[in-house]
Design a protein around this motif. Structure first.
Motif, PDB file in Angstrom:
ATOM      1  N   THR A 225      -0.373  61.196 -18.528  1.00 38.37           N
ATOM      2  CA  THR A 225      -1.952  61.472 -18.276  1.00 38.37           C
ATOM      3  C   THR A 225      -1.504  62.722 -16.627  1.00 38.37           C
ATOM      4  O   THR A 225      -2.540  63.470 -16.568  1.00 38.37           O
ATOM      5  N   GLU A 226      -0.602  62.160 -15.669  1.00 40.00           N
ATOM      6  CA  GLU A 226      -0.805  63.441 -14.469  1.00 40.00           C
ATOM      7  C   GLU A 226      -0.002  64.078 -14.773  1.00 40.00           C
ATOM      8  O   GLU A 226       0.332  65.204 -13.373  1.00 40.00           O
ATOM      9  N   ASP A 227       0.570  64.739 -15.046  1.00 34.75           N
ATOM     10  CA  ASP A 227       1.781  66.064 -16.234  1.00 34.75           C
ATOM     11  C   ASP A 227       0.866  66.949 -15.684  1.00 34.75           C
ATOM     12  O   ASP A 227      -0.694  67.508 -16.164  1.00 34.75           O
ATOM     13  N   VAL A 228       1.340  67.833 -14.895  1.00 36.69           N
ATOM     14  CA  VAL A 228       0.421  68.956 -13.939  1.00 36.69           C
ATOM     15  C   VAL A 228       0.490  70.431 -15.090  1.00 36.69           C
ATOM     16  O   VAL A 228      -0.092  71.618 -15.208  1.00 36.69           O
ATOM     17  N   ALA A 229       1.800  70.357 -16.521  1.00 41.76           N
ATOM     18  CA  ALA A 229       2.032  71.543 -16.882  1.00 41.76           C
ATOM     19  C   ALA A 229       1.549  71.367 -18.437  1.00 41.76           C
ATOM     20  O   ALA A 229       1.518  72.754 -18.428  1.00 41.76           O
ATOM     21  N   PHE A 230       1.431  69.910 -18.517  1.00 39.22           N
ATOM     22  CA  PHE A 230       0.552  70.052 -20.673  1.00 39.22           C
ATOM     23  C   PHE A 230      -0.197  69.258 -20.521  1.00 39.22           C
ATOM     24  O   PHE A 230      -0.601  68.039 -19.597  1.00 39.22           O
ATOM     25  N   GLY A 231      -2.041  69.496 -20.741  1.00 41.81           N
ATOM     26  CA  GLY A 231      -2.211  69.141 -20.701  1.00 41.81           C
ATOM     27  C   GLY A 231      -2.988  68.088 -21.640  1.00 41.81           C
ATOM     28  O   GLY A 231      -1.936  68.051 -22.557  1.00 41.81           O
ATOM     29  N   SER A 255       3.140  61.004 -13.674  1.00 42.90           N
ATOM     30  CA  SER A 255       3.409  62.335 -13.818  1.00 42.90           C
ATOM     31  C   SER A 255       4.713  63.124 -14.375  1.00 42.90           C
ATOM     32  O   SER A 255       4.855  62.801 -15.984  1.00 42.90           O
ATOM     33  N   HIS A 256       4.355  64.472 -14.004  1.00 40.13           N
ATOM     34  CA  HIS A 256       5.589  65.216 -15.677  1.00 40.13           C
ATOM     35  C   HIS A 256       7.046  64.660 -15.250  1.00 40.13           C
ATOM     36  O   HIS A 256       7.313  64.996 -16.435  1.00 40.13           O
ATOM     37  N   TRP A 257       7.391  64.088 -14.404  1.00 40.69           N
ATOM     38  CA  TRP A 257       8.714  64.244 -14.155  1.00 40.69           C
ATOM     39  C   TRP A 257       9.264  62.745 -14.714  1.00 40.69           C
ATOM     40  O   TRP A 257      10.146  61.799 -14.004  1.00 40.69           O
ATOM     41  N   VAL A 258       8.663  62.289 -16.472  1.00 42.35           N
ATOM     42  CA  VAL A 258       9.268  60.584 -16.711  1.00 42.35           C
ATOM     43  C   VAL A 258       9.947  60.521 -16.558  1.00 42.35           C
ATOM     44  O   VAL A 258       9.917  59.246 -16.899  1.00 42.35           O
ATOM     45  N   PRO A 259      11.094  60.980 -16.819  1.00 41.74           N
ATOM     46  CA  PRO A 259      12.648  60.293 -17.132  1.00 41.74           C
ATOM     47  C   PRO A 259      13.014  59.349 -15.659  1.00 41.74           C
ATOM     48  O   PRO A 259      13.734  58.640 -15.418  1.00 41.74           O
ATOM     49  N   GLU A 260      12.276  60.511 -14.886  1.00 43.50           N
ATOM     50  CA  GLU A 260      12.438  59.591 -13.856  1.00 43.50           C
ATOM     51  C   GLU A 260      11.088  58.473 -12.960  1.00 43.50           C
ATOM     52  O   GLU A 260      11.958  58.007 -12.296  1.00 43.50           O
TER      53      GLU A 260
END
Length: 280
Positions: A225-231, A255-260
């Motif tokens: 939900t906090e992905d800045v690149a994909f809404g 955030s966008h950095w899900v794998p980590e």
């Protein structure tokens, strides 16, 4: 125990990390920008310990042995070709494919062009390219989120800005969600001569020449939900572009950095997804 591999192909040799028994169910994991195979090190190690054979390569431009200078050599056709060439060299006829960020886009296109090679598809963050294209045309929120694409296609100026002040611009991209030591390693690699230009050439290569259809491979799509690149528009519409078993998982407050950032939760989902389709 994580291994380091060199995977020779006609395009050059790809560096990779790997874990798990050679006869384990094969999993290929594709990283995004501005990262490297080590973004998947938790997943590679954990899946390997569970009996899968997990391999994560440094992709074209990120592996020093596959770093062409011409931006046209970073088109989606070349990137998909790398996936198939790596799988062929590993002796994998059919395999599970996982991708995050740019790696997710490559995974979607690989599923479109080579569905017979994939047991399953998992896209993390990146929606189906068809859903993304629709959102870019119709959704103001997605248009605003994607504004950086124009800037990143500007040659040289972008490289200078990103690497200035010890790579501060790149550090800020990670939103303090990725360990500083790992970001240091990404920056060390991207500071090598030509490395950042090669990574940005993925954006400069131009749009795919063909159209992508509905995915016919069993698919897991993970969006945060906090992905800045994909809404949310493209994320929620991705299911319309899958004509196969489909699972959508939403990570709240990630955030966008899900794998980590959500490494354990994502790895659990991957193992469930692979196991559910084991008979295929």
């Amino acid at each position: 125990m994580t291994e380091h591999l060199s995977i020779p192909t006609a395009a050059g040799s790809f560096d990779a990390i790997a874990a798990g028994p050679e006869d384990g169910s094969p999993v290929l994991l594709l990283h995004g920008f501005p990262e490297a195979a080590i973004s998947w090190e938790h997943q590679v190690g954990s899946l390997g310990a569970q009996g899968f054979r997990a391999v994560a390569p440094d992709q074209r431009g990120y592996s020093p042995g596959v770093r062409p200078e011409n931006p046209a050599e970073y088109g989606i056709g070349e990137l998909v070709g790398d996936v198939v060439a790596i799988a062929d060299e590993l002796g994998w006829h059919r395999f599970h494919l996982v991708g995050h960020d740019w790696g997710g886009a490559v995974a979607w296109w690989t599923a479109d062009e080579h569905p017979d090679r994939l047991r399953t598809l998992t896209a993390v963050s990146t929606p189906h390219p068809g859903a993304f294209a629709e959102a870019l045309r119709e959704d103001e929120d997605q248009q605003l989120r994607s504004g950086y694409l124009t800037e990143w296609r500007q040659t040289r100026v972008t490289e200078q800005r990103m690497l200035a002040e010890g790579g501060e611009a790149i550090r800020r991209m990670f939103e303090w969600k990725v360990s500083p030591s790992k970001i240091d390693e990404y920056l060390r690699r991207l500071s090598e001569p030509g490395a950042l230009t090669a990574a940005l050439n993925w954006y400069r290569a131009g749009r795919p020449s063909g159209k992508i259809g509905k995915t016919t491979v069993p698919t897991l799509y993970v969006w945060s939900t906090e992905d800045v690149a994909f809404g949310s528009t493209a994320a929620l519409n991705t299911g319309k572009w899958v004509d196969a078993a489909y699972r959508f998982e939403m990570f709240e407050d990630v955030s966008h950095w899900v794998p980590e950032e959500a490494s354990e939760a994502l790895t659990s989902l991957l193992a469930e997804h692979f196991t559910a389709t084991r008979s295929r």
